[in-house]
Design a protein around this motif. Structure first.
Motif, short mmCIF file in Angstrom:
data_model
loop_
_atom_site.label_atom_id
_atom_site.label_comp_id
_atom_site.label_asym_id
_atom_site.label_seq_id
_atom_site.Cartn_x
_atom_site.Cartn_y
_atom_site.Cartn_z
N ILE A 8 -8.08 6.40 -7.57
CA ILE A 8 -7.95 7.36 -6.45
C ILE A 8 -8.48 6.41 -5.18
N GLY A 9 -9.61 5.66 -5.48
CA GLY A 9 -10.25 4.94 -4.52
C GLY A 9 -9.37 3.98 -3.87
N TYR A 10 -8.63 3.17 -5.05
CA TYR A 10 -7.81 2.13 -4.59
C TYR A 10 -6.76 2.58 -3.71
N ILE A 11 -6.06 3.72 -4.24
CA ILE A 11 -4.70 4.18 -3.71
C ILE A 11 -5.11 4.61 -2.31
N THR A 12 -6.00 5.40 -2.19
CA THR A 12 -6.58 5.86 -0.67
C THR A 12 -6.74 4.86 0.20
N LYS A 13 -7.09 3.79 -0.33
CA LYS A 13 -7.30 2.73 0.71
C LYS A 13 -6.00 2.07 1.24
N ARG A 14 -5.40 1.54 0.04
CA ARG A 14 -3.91 1.17 0.31
C ARG A 14 -3.07 1.95 1.45
N VAL A 15 -3.15 3.34 1.01
CA VAL A 15 -2.44 4.27 1.84
C VAL A 15 -2.90 4.13 3.40
N ALA A 16 -4.45 4.26 3.28
CA ALA A 16 -5.00 4.11 4.71
C ALA A 16 -4.44 2.72 5.48
N ILE A 17 -4.68 1.58 4.66
CA ILE A 17 -4.14 0.37 5.44
C ILE A 17 -2.69 0.45 6.15
N GLU A 18 -1.83 0.82 5.03
CA GLU A 18 -0.50 0.88 5.20
C GLU A 18 -0.05 1.86 6.69
N MET A 19 -1.15 2.87 6.43
CA MET A 19 -0.70 3.91 7.69
C MET A 19 -1.29 3.26 9.13
N MET A 20 -2.04 2.20 8.92
CA MET A 20 -2.17 1.56 10.13
C MET A 20 -1.35 0.84 10.53
N PHE A 21 -0.71 0.15 9.96
CA PHE A 21 0.47 -0.63 10.42
C PHE A 21 1.99 -0.29 10.35
N ARG A 22 2.37 0.75 9.52
CA ARG A 22 3.77 1.24 9.19
C ARG A 22 3.85 2.67 9.45
N PRO A 23 5.10 2.97 9.92
CA PRO A 23 5.98 2.22 10.42
C PRO A 23 5.79 1.73 11.90
#
Length: 390
Positions: A8-23
């Protein structure tokens, strides 16, 4: 449970990072049903912040452009400049005084062209000195930088993403470690209570705390601090030497380039002032060349036509300017030395000023990223309940 919490910790971080830059552009139904990356959505605000940092702390336009040697620039431009002068002279004469030009012997035509060509380097050198001394009069650096960064949202993303790659990797990895520790607590709480609410609550907490903690650990503490048996300094501050080198290269290669400067000077909000300078110098040169025979010229050509010829020559000179200046692009890039200037100045910034390079990308909208992480964590926790009980 600890392993799922780590996931959960990893997925939420990856989602947060992607939401910073995309779309890069808004996807969904405006204004609220959809999403656009935090950085692309706030490209103007972030560009304005970055430009303020550049112009207030890193780059002084007067100092930068004073490094260009007008005589060296003229030497770099010699061949294209002389060709352009010859083309302008022929085009203006053929357009405005075709009969007079045809009547002139070939030797007289060549002599006139030689005279104009002989004056061209002096005129260009004088113009360059005047522009360099009054760069603020012809170039709006802030407008140029903001316009380029807002127009190219992918560039705004790269300025953050490439500079902060190690920090972004740390955010993702930290979710695993923090999540695992919280998962151990969750395991104990579940073993003792068997309360179904434990799972979504801990999932929510895992997503929230790990996102918040990872973001804070990037920037704080600004100075190295000692905690019991270990010491810590915000990763971004710790890497300031490398960050300065990466940021300076990106700005020099992608933003504050000679080509962008040239475009801003020729098409920016202050371009009319440059054109006025060129027009004044070209017309003054024509008057000087015609001064000896000016009454005869005015009689032969006509006063009004003479003025039209001067204006046409100015317009043609401006038209040939962009192509001619491209020949000096390599020299100007080396002379301006934007990359090393930014690197040196960045290394002199205070920790608070240095933080301003990357912090605006997170600060105003980081609550959204943390909230999304918490919600995803809560949903995964509820899924755990369903798997355990059913």
């Amino acid at each position: 449970m600890p392993f799922i919490a780590a996931l959960i910790g990893y997925i939420t971080k990856r989602v947060a990072i992607e939401m910073m830059f995309r779309p890069l552009e808004f996807v969904g139904i405006k204004p609220f049903l959809g999403w656009q990356g935090v950085i692309p959505a706030n490209a103007r605000r972030m560009a304005t912040t970055a430009v303020e940092l550049l112009t207030q702390h890193l780059v002084d336009p007067r100092e930068i452009f004073a490094r260009i040697d007008p005589d060296r620039m003229v030497a770099e431009l010699e061949q294209p400049l002389l060709h352009a002068v010859e083309d302008v002279t022929r085009e203006v004469m053929e357009q405005h005084q075709p009969r007079l030009w045809e009547m002139l012997p070939a030797q007289a035509q060549r002599m006139l062209i030689r005279q104009v060509r002989a004056q061209a380097p002096k005129v260009v050198s004088k113009l360059l000195r005047e522009v360099s001394a009054n760069i603020d009069e012809v170039l709006d650096v802030n407008d140029m930088l903001i316009t380029n960064m807002v127009r190219d949202k992918a560039l705004s993303v790269r300025l953050i993403k490439e500079v902060a790659q190690p920090e972004l990797r740390f955010i993702a990895r930290s979710g695993i470690y923090f999540g695992f520790v919280i998962g151990l607590v969750q395991f104990v709480a579940w073993a003792l209570t068997k309360e179904p609410l434990i799972m979504p609550i801990f999932g929510f907490v895992t997503g929230f705390v790990t996102d918040w903690l990872a973001l804070k650990m990037i920037f704080y503490p600004r100075e190295r601090r000692h905690f019991l048996f270990f010491s810590w300094q915000g990763m971004f501050q710790k890497r300031r030497q490398q960050v300065a080198a990466d940021y300076g290269k990106l700005i020099a290669d992608e933003v504050l380039t000679v080509r962008n400067v040239l475009e801003a000077v020729l098409n920016g909000p202050k371009s009319d002032r440059l054109f006025a300078l060129i027009q004044r110098e070209v017309q003054r040169t024509i008057d000087q060349q015609a001064s000896i025979a000016k009454p005869l010229v005015a009689l032969t050509v006509g006063g009004r036509q003479y003025q039209e010829m001067k204006r046409a020559a100015s317009a043609k000179a401006i038209e040939h300017l962009p192509e001619a200046l491209r020949y000096a692009e390599d020299y100007a890039t080396g002379a301006l030395d934007v990359r090393n200037t930014i690197v040196d100045k960045m290394r002199q910034l205070t920790p608070v000023e240095f933080e301003g390079i990357l912090r605006p990308a997170f600060k105003q909208d980081e609550w959204k990223l943390i909230a999304v992480g918490a919600v995803i964590g809560g949903l995964v926790g509820e899924l755990q309940v369903l798997l355990l009980l059913h």
